[in-house]
Design an enzyme around this catalytic site. Structure first.
Site, short mmCIF file in Angstrom:
data_model
loop_
_atom_site.label_atom_id
_atom_site.label_comp_id
_atom_site.label_asym_id
_atom_site.label_seq_id
_atom_site.Cartn_x
_atom_site.Cartn_y
_atom_site.Cartn_z
N ASP A 1 0.89 -1.16 0.00
CA ASP A 1 0.00 0.00 0.00
C ASP A 1 0.92 1.21 0.00
O ASP A 1 1.49 1.57 1.02
CB ASP A 1 -0.87 -0.06 1.27
CG ASP A 1 -1.64 1.24 1.51
OD1 ASP A 1 -1.63 2.11 0.62
OD2 ASP A 1 -2.25 1.37 2.59
N ASP B 1 -12.78 5.60 1.71
CA ASP B 1 -11.34 5.62 1.98
C ASP B 1 -10.82 7.05 1.97
O ASP B 1 -10.69 7.68 0.92
CB ASP B 1 -10.64 4.77 0.91
CG ASP B 1 -9.12 4.75 1.09
OD1 ASP B 1 -8.60 5.46 1.97
OD2 ASP B 1 -8.45 4.02 0.33
N LYS C 1 3.05 11.09 -3.59
CA LYS C 1 1.97 10.42 -4.34
C LYS C 1 1.07 11.43 -5.04
O LYS C 1 0.51 11.14 -6.09
CB LYS C 1 1.16 9.57 -3.36
CG LYS C 1 0.11 8.69 -4.00
CD LYS C 1 -0.42 7.73 -2.98
CE LYS C 1 -1.56 6.91 -3.49
NZ LYS C 1 -1.98 5.95 -2.45
N GLU D 1 -7.13 0.53 -4.28
CA GLU D 1 -7.08 0.41 -2.81
C GLU D 1 -8.40 -0.10 -2.21
O GLU D 1 -8.37 -1.00 -1.37
CB GLU D 1 -6.67 1.76 -2.20
CG GLU D 1 -5.19 2.03 -2.42
CD GLU D 1 -4.82 3.49 -2.36
OE1 GLU D 1 -5.65 4.31 -1.90
OE2 GLU D 1 -3.70 3.83 -2.77
#
Ligand code: AMP
Length: 585
Positions: free
Chosen positions: A8, A169, A70, A147
């Site tokens: 992850d 999320d 990211k 994810e």
């Protein structure tokens, strides 16, 4: 066959997992914690730090510390440090390399295969960039997985019954909401929506701005201008935010924060949960629309949801949980760890891809994982219109072809402009590729037949091809997206990373020897001084000569340029001094 690790690769923290004895376990990082901060730093001595050590020194080395990389994946972002330009893929690769190393130490074997997770809302370029980062880090990326899908996978294992689930999320930098159908050995993503610029970082920033404003009111000083102070403020803003998830107030105390007219100023403020909720209320509200869209796209209403799963550290915020309750009418499930379930799901998929049965209590079945395209894909046609080829939320893998023609008489070339997004006009969508199809047979407008094919693999990565049906000739086409790294660049970055791995090792060793030598020199010099005349002359002469030799080598050593030969020489000189001064230190 080596193990496949699940990674992850988060905005704020990353987590790595592997299936052992049929159970996904989290691999601890070097500092022993279950997650590794996604932070990379370049020290002034030329050392590269990743994870907790990088995060810890961020305050004192802010301009050479990179976090939240990211957010830049798939863009032209780069950072220049000591004359070298690093792209987001290269920085992400440094994080991945660290996770790979942690996994290798944990498993006691070389690890090359990995499944990496990305937000469901990542576009093709961002997915490709993530894959490239894996390659640069020396990983064979077997699959890129969304994810929420990954989270549902780890969840689906514990709870066998078929149901539709919402995965909400909210991490450090991205928000994803997905509607997933968990069936008997099948996990299907029905719809996804989200915002890839919304997350915990934004909440932190609201607190930072609140602090800056209060500070300005009180001291008439703009903290924004004090880089080091701002780093401390940022750090404490995050701590405060986390504290407010479990308590009603938080004290922010930062002694010696800055100077006002030559006087040290200490900061002491109190933020209440109510005020914090007010500061972030519009951000919390921004999660509403993606939730509505995902439900609409999945053609269900909240009452049809079996469960609502919370994923990502920011879902620990009570105001977020309230919002989820209010929107869905459901009590969110809290029996999965929001920090770990994504990596665990990826490890499960990794193990399944290796031919193992689904790691599920009692089922032992193969896993069929159906993902969807997060956004519609189209090409630009006459008048700047975006003509859809693949609709949003189409199940992957998918292949779709459509015939187009020319707009002008005797046109020999067409430009194929590939777009991603939901807007009707090409200019409002994101360009993900452009290429020219040349050598079309000369004919009046509308006569040539050009077949455009979109091919999306199970990773969500898109290939576009075009064929002139009139001539039957297939053209070879390359999509050039500026945001993507070229093959050459990737190879270069891989070579650099490999070279750096060796160099890193030498530097680490040099640093160790240097530290030991410095402490030995200090002790030996002091001992010679203390012993004075009591010391045998020949011994004294020898120790002094050895001190001199080692001191010279230490002074000459430059960590950013050190060679293996220098380290060996320094180590030998250190051993020599240890021997000659054995009775003294
Ligand atoms: P993730 O990307 O899932 O690792 O989430 C990281 C984000 O979650 C960061 O912005 C953290 O500050 C935030 N976070 C972690 N723990 C908490 C907490 N207890 N309360 C609020 N936010 C948290």
């Amino acid at each position: 066959m080596g193990k496949v690790i699940g990674i992850d690769l988060g905005t704020t923290n990353s987590c790595v997992s592997v299936v052992e004895n049929n159970v996904p376990v989290i691999i601890p990082g070097t500092s022993g914690s279950m997650t590794t901060p996604s932070v990379v730093a370049f020290t002034k001595k030329g050392e590269r730090l990743v994870g907790e050590s990088a995060r810890r020194q961020a305050v004192t080395n802010p301009d050479r510390t990179i976090s939240s990389v990211k957010r830049h994946m798939g863009t032209n972002w780069s950072v220049k440090i000591d004359g070298t330009e690093y792209k987001s893929q290269t920085i992400s690769a440094m994080i991945l390399r660290q996770l790979k190393k942690d996994a290798e130490e944990f498993l006691g074997e070389t690890v090359t295969d990995a499944v990496i997770t990305v937000p469901a809302y990542f576009n093709d370029i961002q997915r490709q960039a993530t894959k490239d980062a894996g390659r640069i880090a020396g990983l064979n990326v077997k699959r890129i997985i969304n994810e929420p899908t990954s989270a549902a996978l780890s969840y689906g294992l514990n709870h066998g019954e078929a149901q539709k689930v919402m995965v909400y999320d909210l991490g450090g930098g991205t928000f994803d909401v997905s509607i997933i159908e968990i069936g008997d050995g099948v996990v299907e993503v029905l719809a996804t929506a989200g915002d890839n610029h919304l997350g915990g970082d934004d909440f932190d920033e609201r607190i930072v701005q609140w602090i800056v404003q209060n500070f300005r009111n009180e001291y008439h000083v703009d903290l924004n201008k004090d880089f080091a102070a701002m780093q401390r403020v940022r750090d404490s803003a995050e701590r405060t935010k986390k504290e407010l998830s479990s308590s009603g107030t938080s004290h922010i105390v930062l002694p010696y924060l800055t100077q006002v007219k030559g006087e040290a100023v200490h900061m002491d403020m109190t933020l209440t949960r109510a005020k914090f909720e007010e500061l972030i209320s519009d951000l919390v509200a921004r999660t509403e629309e993606p939730v509505r869209n995902a439900l609409n796209d999945a053609r269900i209403n909240p009452a049809q949801l079996g469960r609502v799963l919370l994923v990502g550290g920011s879902t620990r915020i009570p105001a977020i949980q309230d919002k989820v309750r209010q929107m869905t009418g459901k009590e969110p499930s809290k029996n999965i760890n929001p920090d770990e379930c994504v990596a665990k799901g990826a490890a499960i998929l990794g193990s399944t891809l290796q031919g193992n049965g689904l790691v599920a209590a009692g089922t032992g079945k193969d896993l069929l994982l159906l993902d969807v395209t997060p956004m519609s894909l189209s090409i630009e046609t006459v008048g700047g219109v975006a003509t859809r080829l693949v609709e949003r939320n189409t199940t992957l893998p998918t292949r779709y072809s459509r015939i187009f023609s020319t707009a002008a008489p005797y046109q020999r070339t067409v430009e194929i402009h590939v777009l991603q997004g939901e807007r009707p006009m090409a200019r409002d969508n994101k360009t993900i590729g452009k290429f020219k199809l040349k050598g079309i047979k000369s004919a009046p407008a509308g006569v040539p037949q050009i077949e455009v094919t979109f091919d999306i693999d199970a990773n969500g990565i898109l290939k576009v091809s075009a064929r002139d049906l009139d001539t039957g000739k297939e053209q070879s086409i390359t999509i050039t997206a500026n945001d993507r790294m070229s093959e050459e660049e990737i190879n270069q970055a891989m070579a650099d990373a490999q070279q750096y791995a060796g160099l890193d090792q030498v530097r680490r060793e040099a640093m160790e020897v240097l530290n030991d030598s410095q402490s030995l020199l200090g002790k030996a010099e002091q001992a010679v001084k203390n012993a004075g005349k009591q010391l045998d002359k020949p011994v004294k002469k020898q120790v002094k000569a050895d001190i001199g030799r080692l001191r010279k080598l230490v002074a000459k050593c430059r960590l950013d340029k050190v060679t293996e030969a220098e380290v060996t020489e320094m180590r030998a000189a250190k051993t020599q001094l240890e021997n000659s001064a054995a009775g003294l230190v």
